[in-house]
Structures are given as C-alpha cells and as structure tokens.
Scaffold this motif. Structure first.
Motif, PDB file in Angstrom:
ATOM      1  N   ALA A 195       0.816  -1.217   0.000  1.00  0.00           N
ATOM      2  CA  ALA A 195       0.000   0.000   0.000  1.00  0.00           C
ATOM      3  C   ALA A 195       0.852   1.271   0.000  1.00  0.00           C
ATOM      4  O   ALA A 195       0.526   2.232  -0.690  1.00  0.00           O
ATOM      5  CB  ALA A 195      -0.953   0.005   1.186  1.00  0.00           C
ATOM      6  N   ALA A 196       1.945   1.277   0.735  1.00  0.00           N
ATOM      7  CA  ALA A 196       2.799   2.470   0.786  1.00  0.00           C
ATOM      8  C   ALA A 196       3.439   2.738  -0.576  1.00  0.00           C
ATOM      9  O   ALA A 196       3.516   3.884  -1.021  1.00  0.00           O
ATOM     10  CB  ALA A 196       3.874   2.314   1.850  1.00  0.00           C
ATOM     11  N   ALA A 197       3.862   1.685  -1.271  1.00  0.00           N
ATOM     12  CA  ALA A 197       4.457   1.848  -2.599  1.00  0.00           C
ATOM     13  C   ALA A 197       3.414   2.377  -3.585  1.00  0.00           C
ATOM     14  O   ALA A 197       3.706   3.250  -4.409  1.00  0.00           O
ATOM     15  CB  ALA A 197       5.035   0.526  -3.086  1.00  0.00           C
ATOM     16  N   ALA A 246       0.851   6.860  -6.749  1.00  0.00           N
ATOM     17  CA  ALA A 246      -0.338   7.682  -6.983  1.00  0.00           C
ATOM     18  C   ALA A 246      -0.063   9.154  -6.704  1.00  0.00           C
ATOM     19  O   ALA A 246      -0.456  10.025  -7.492  1.00  0.00           O
ATOM     20  CB  ALA A 246      -1.495   7.183  -6.118  1.00  0.00           C
ATOM     21  N   ASP A 247       0.615   9.441  -5.599  1.00  0.00           N
ATOM     22  CA  ASP A 247       0.938  10.836  -5.273  1.00  0.00           C
ATOM     23  C   ASP A 247       1.793  11.469  -6.365  1.00  0.00           C
ATOM     24  O   ASP A 247       1.571  12.608  -6.760  1.00  0.00           O
ATOM     25  CB  ASP A 247       1.676  10.926  -3.933  1.00  0.00           C
ATOM     26  N   ALA A 279       8.013   7.906 -12.545  1.00  0.00           N
ATOM     27  CA  ALA A 279       6.779   7.116 -12.509  1.00  0.00           C
ATOM     28  C   ALA A 279       7.060   5.664 -12.865  1.00  0.00           C
ATOM     29  O   ALA A 279       6.500   4.753 -12.256  1.00  0.00           O
ATOM     30  CB  ALA A 279       5.736   7.696 -13.451  1.00  0.00           C
ATOM     31  N   GLU A 280       7.931   5.450 -13.823  1.00  0.00           N
ATOM     32  CA  GLU A 280       8.289   4.081 -14.199  1.00  0.00           C
ATOM     33  C   GLU A 280       8.996   3.370 -13.045  1.00  0.00           C
ATOM     34  O   GLU A 280       8.727   2.203 -12.775  1.00  0.00           O
ATOM     35  CB  GLU A 280       9.154   4.095 -15.448  1.00  0.00           C
ATOM     36  N   ARG A 281       9.884   4.089 -12.357  1.00  0.00           N
ATOM     37  CA  ARG A 281      10.587   3.508 -11.206  1.00  0.00           C
ATOM     38  C   ARG A 281       9.610   3.162 -10.088  1.00  0.00           C
ATOM     39  O   ARG A 281       9.642   2.068  -9.516  1.00  0.00           O
ATOM     40  CB  ARG A 281      11.659   4.481 -10.681  1.00  0.00           C
ATOM     41  N   LEU A 282       8.704   4.095  -9.781  1.00  0.00           N
ATOM     42  CA  LEU A 282       7.721   3.865  -8.726  1.00  0.00           C
ATOM     43  C   LEU A 282       6.760   2.733  -9.093  1.00  0.00           C
ATOM     44  O   LEU A 282       6.339   1.970  -8.226  1.00  0.00           O
ATOM     45  CB  LEU A 282       6.951   5.146  -8.430  1.00  0.00           C
ATOM     46  N   SER A 283       6.430   2.621 -10.370  1.00  0.00           N
ATOM     47  CA  SER A 283       5.565   1.535 -10.822  1.00  0.00           C
ATOM     48  C   SER A 283       6.254   0.185 -10.622  1.00  0.00           C
ATOM     49  O   SER A 283       5.620  -0.771 -10.162  1.00  0.00           O
ATOM     50  CB  SER A 283       5.212   1.744 -12.296  1.00  0.00           C
TER      51      SER A 283
END
Length: 62
Positions: free
Chosen positions: A15-17, A22-23, A48-52
């Motif tokens: 959930a945190a990731a 999303a943020d 965004a790609e890294r966070l995804s």
C-alpha cells in the motif's frame, strides 16, 4: 457469508508503494500532461516508471 475476515488493501504491504506512485502521478507535469483538447497524453516519466516497478515488486513479494 463465511464469517471469514478479509484483509484490507490499506493494510497490505504494498500500500505504501502504491501511495507513492499515486501521489507522484497526480502531481507530475509529465504524467498529467494533456493536449489542447484536454485529453490525457498518457505519458510517463522515469520517476513514474521507477515507482511503478517498486509497486509491482512489492505486490509480488507480498
């Protein structure tokens, strides 16, 4: 109903990731770019790609 308690996705380990992804995507100029008719361009930036990837990896390891 079975009476079984279902886990909340809010308490999920990933959930945190997902929240970080999303943020970012809601505030990033690249991720929110639109054309002259206000249609979303569906662009993604390197962050965004890294966070995804981080979110996907967190879900897989959960």
């Amino acid at each position: 109903m079975s009476g079984r308690e279902y886990p909340s996705s809010v308490d999920a380990p990933w959930a945190a990731a997902f929240e970080r992804l999303a943020d970012h995507c809601m505030t990033c100029q690249t991720c929110t770019a639109t054309d002259d008719r206000a249609a979303k361009l569906r662009l993604t930036c390197p962050e965004a790609e890294r966070l995804s990837r981080e979110c996907r990896d967190a879900r897989r390891s959960a």
